[in-house]
Design an enzyme around this catalytic site. Structure first.
Site, short mmCIF file in Angstrom:
data_model
loop_
_atom_site.label_atom_id
_atom_site.label_comp_id
_atom_site.label_asym_id
_atom_site.label_seq_id
_atom_site.Cartn_x
_atom_site.Cartn_y
_atom_site.Cartn_z
N SER A 172 37.80 -22.12 15.36
CA SER A 172 36.84 -22.88 14.57
C SER A 172 35.44 -22.48 15.02
CB SER A 172 37.13 -24.37 14.76
OG SER A 172 36.13 -25.17 14.23
N HIS A 180 38.38 -22.06 10.55
CA HIS A 180 37.64 -23.07 9.79
C HIS A 180 36.37 -22.41 9.27
CE1 HIS A 180 39.66 -26.42 12.34
NE2 HIS A 180 40.46 -25.95 11.40
N ASP A 186 42.45 -29.42 15.55
CA ASP A 186 43.34 -28.73 14.62
C ASP A 186 43.77 -27.41 15.26
OD1 ASP A 186 44.67 -28.18 12.17
OD2 ASP A 186 42.98 -26.92 11.55
#
Lengths: 191, 281
Positions: free
Chosen positions: A14, A41, A134
């Site tokens: 991310s 992401h 995540d």
């Protein structure tokens, strides 16, 4: 455990991970044949530019796959913006617009868990820097299924939330900095 | 009982046929539902046989109902420049939104049609398998915070990607909805809401109950949930339903595979009905 022929390398990250992925792909050997599947992401309204940016330096061709696209040796795939990306049993990619998961679409957990189910001990999961948890559960699934797990050394991370979250769930096979990750990939039996 | 076997039972006991949906995705969604409702396969089957309201709810949960205003702004800008700009002289425009979910794309389109002055000559049919989202679409009420952001992003991207004057830059989007910050609500104005015909319709099983041919069909991120043979069947049906020169708009990462490729020509984000081959099927 290393040297058995891996079917795929799955990378997630991310915040701060774009430059790390870019670095890893710029250092893998040309002709590196194991498919690399990447879920980062990314801003949903910025649809173009990311893959072009990575391709500038990458030694292998990186693409944003279409739904049901066959996963090929020698290619890297990056989840398109605003789609979840799953690996299917027929070694294809499935895209989905279902609800955001862990505040994310694409969700790294979705990609990793589906890869764990399909590839079992024949895949390597790599989790990079990130500001969200995540990916932690998906990495654990890869670990549980017998896959090989590498987590970016938190001291080298822009934001260490993601790797730390994974390390609280299981003990990875390796903790590495980005250079070590690309060196490691280049040692893999690549037949 | 496997998921596949269950889907055949569902087909037998209800009007719904998910047996040609993409195996893994339907499996994932069904297993998630079992987990959330704490059901096992036997219990699921029993409820499917005896409880129609449960089945409706199940369909609502199996189907993916995400949609947003102006998803992929570049697609909408291209739609304006390469389609809306060029059909001024057309007397009637027939449009089908297939799998329209809660309607945000339908209203995205209606705003553009009105801005171009085409609203009175447009016939718009919007369909979905799921009655719940059809009702939401008719209502035209959305969460302000998330939906307004998408509309504003579209405006920004218009300004960024079009040089010089263009009608798109003059659109007063606020004209088309009312906003209530306290209720976090964006409501589409009545004059737009009354235009489309929202109907429950199953792409897989039913023939569309209107004989018209369409100039453009929007079916975005619907076919990705179908297996390839079902995809081909639906694409052939779309082809049949398009006027010559008509356009199909799919999601930006959906592929068109197999011989259907010869029936459409890809132009940017759009698939144009291929007029070279008039093959019968």
């Amino acid at each position: 455990m290393i040297g058995n022929s891996y079917r795929a390398i799955i990378i997630g990250g991310s915040a701060g991970s774009f430059s790390v992925v870019s670095k890893i792909l710029s250092k893998v050997k040309p002709g590196f044949s194991i498919p690399i599947i990447i879920c980062l992401h990314r801003l949903k309204h910025v649809r173009s530019g990311l893959v072009e940016g990575i391709n500038l330096k990458s030694q292998i061709k990186v693409k944003e796959p279409f739904d049901k696209e066959k996963i090929m040796n020698g290619s890297a795939y990056i989840a398109p913006s605003n789609y979840h990306m799953f690996i299917e049993f027929d070694n294809t990619i499935a895209l989905s617009t279902e609800a955001v998961y862990n505040h994310s679409r694409p969700s790294i957990d979705y990609t990793f868990s589906s890869a764990a189910n399909v590839y079992r001990n024949k895949c390597i999961g790599i989790l990079l820097t990130g500001a969200n948890k995540d990916g932690a559960n998906g990495m654990k699934d890869i670990h549980t299924m017998g896959g090989y797990t590498i987590i970016q050394d938190p001291v080298t991370c822009d934001i260490k939330t993601m790797p730390m979250a994974a390390m609280q769930l299981f003990t990875p096979d390796k903790v590495m900095n980005p250079d070590q990750i690309s060196d490691f990939l280049n040692t893999l039996n690549n037949d | 009982m496997t998921v596949k076997e269950y889907l055949l039972e569902l087909k037998k006991y209800s009007q719904y046929d998910f047996s040609e949906y993409s195996d893994n995705s339907i499996q994932r969604r069904l297993l998630k539902i079992l987990e959330e409702h704490e059901l096992d396969m036997n219990k699921l089957l029993e409820m499917t046989k005896n409880n129609p309201a449960f089945v409706e709810n199940l369909v609502n949960e199996i189907t993916v109902n995400t949609t947003e205003f102006y998803r992929d702004t570049d697609v909408w800008i291209e739609y304006a420049l390469s389609f809306l700009d060029k059909i001024k002289i057309k007397k009637v425009i027939n449009i089908w939104h297939a799998g329209s979910s809660s309607g945000q794309e339908v209203y995205s389109n209606l705003i553009l049609l009105d801005a171009y002055g085409y609203l009175n000559k447009s016939n718009i049919i919007a369909t979905d398998i799921n009655q719940v989202v059809i009702d939401e679409a008719k209502k035209g009420e959305y969460r302000l915070s998330t939906n307004l952001r998408n509309i504003e992003q579209f405006q920004k991207d218009i300004d960024k990607s079009i040089n010089g004057d263009h009608l798109l830059k003059t659109i007063d989007f606020k004209k088309y909805f009312s906003e209530s910050v306290t209720n976090d609500r964006l409501e589409i104005k009545q004059f737009l809401k009354k235009v489309p015909l929202f109907i429950k319709h199953d792409l897989v099983k039913e023939k569309l109950p209107y004989e018209v041919k369409f100039d453009i069909i929007f079916c975005r991120n619907v076919l990705i949930y179908f297996n390839t043979s079902l995809q081909s069947r639906i694409l052939k049906m779309f082809h049949d339903r398009l006027n010559n020169g008509g356009m199909l708009v799919l999601g930006s990462h959906e592929g068109v595979s197999g011989f259907v490729k010869t029936r459409f020509v890809k132009r940017g984000n759009f698939f144009a009905k291929n007029n070279i081959f008039h093959l019968k099927y």
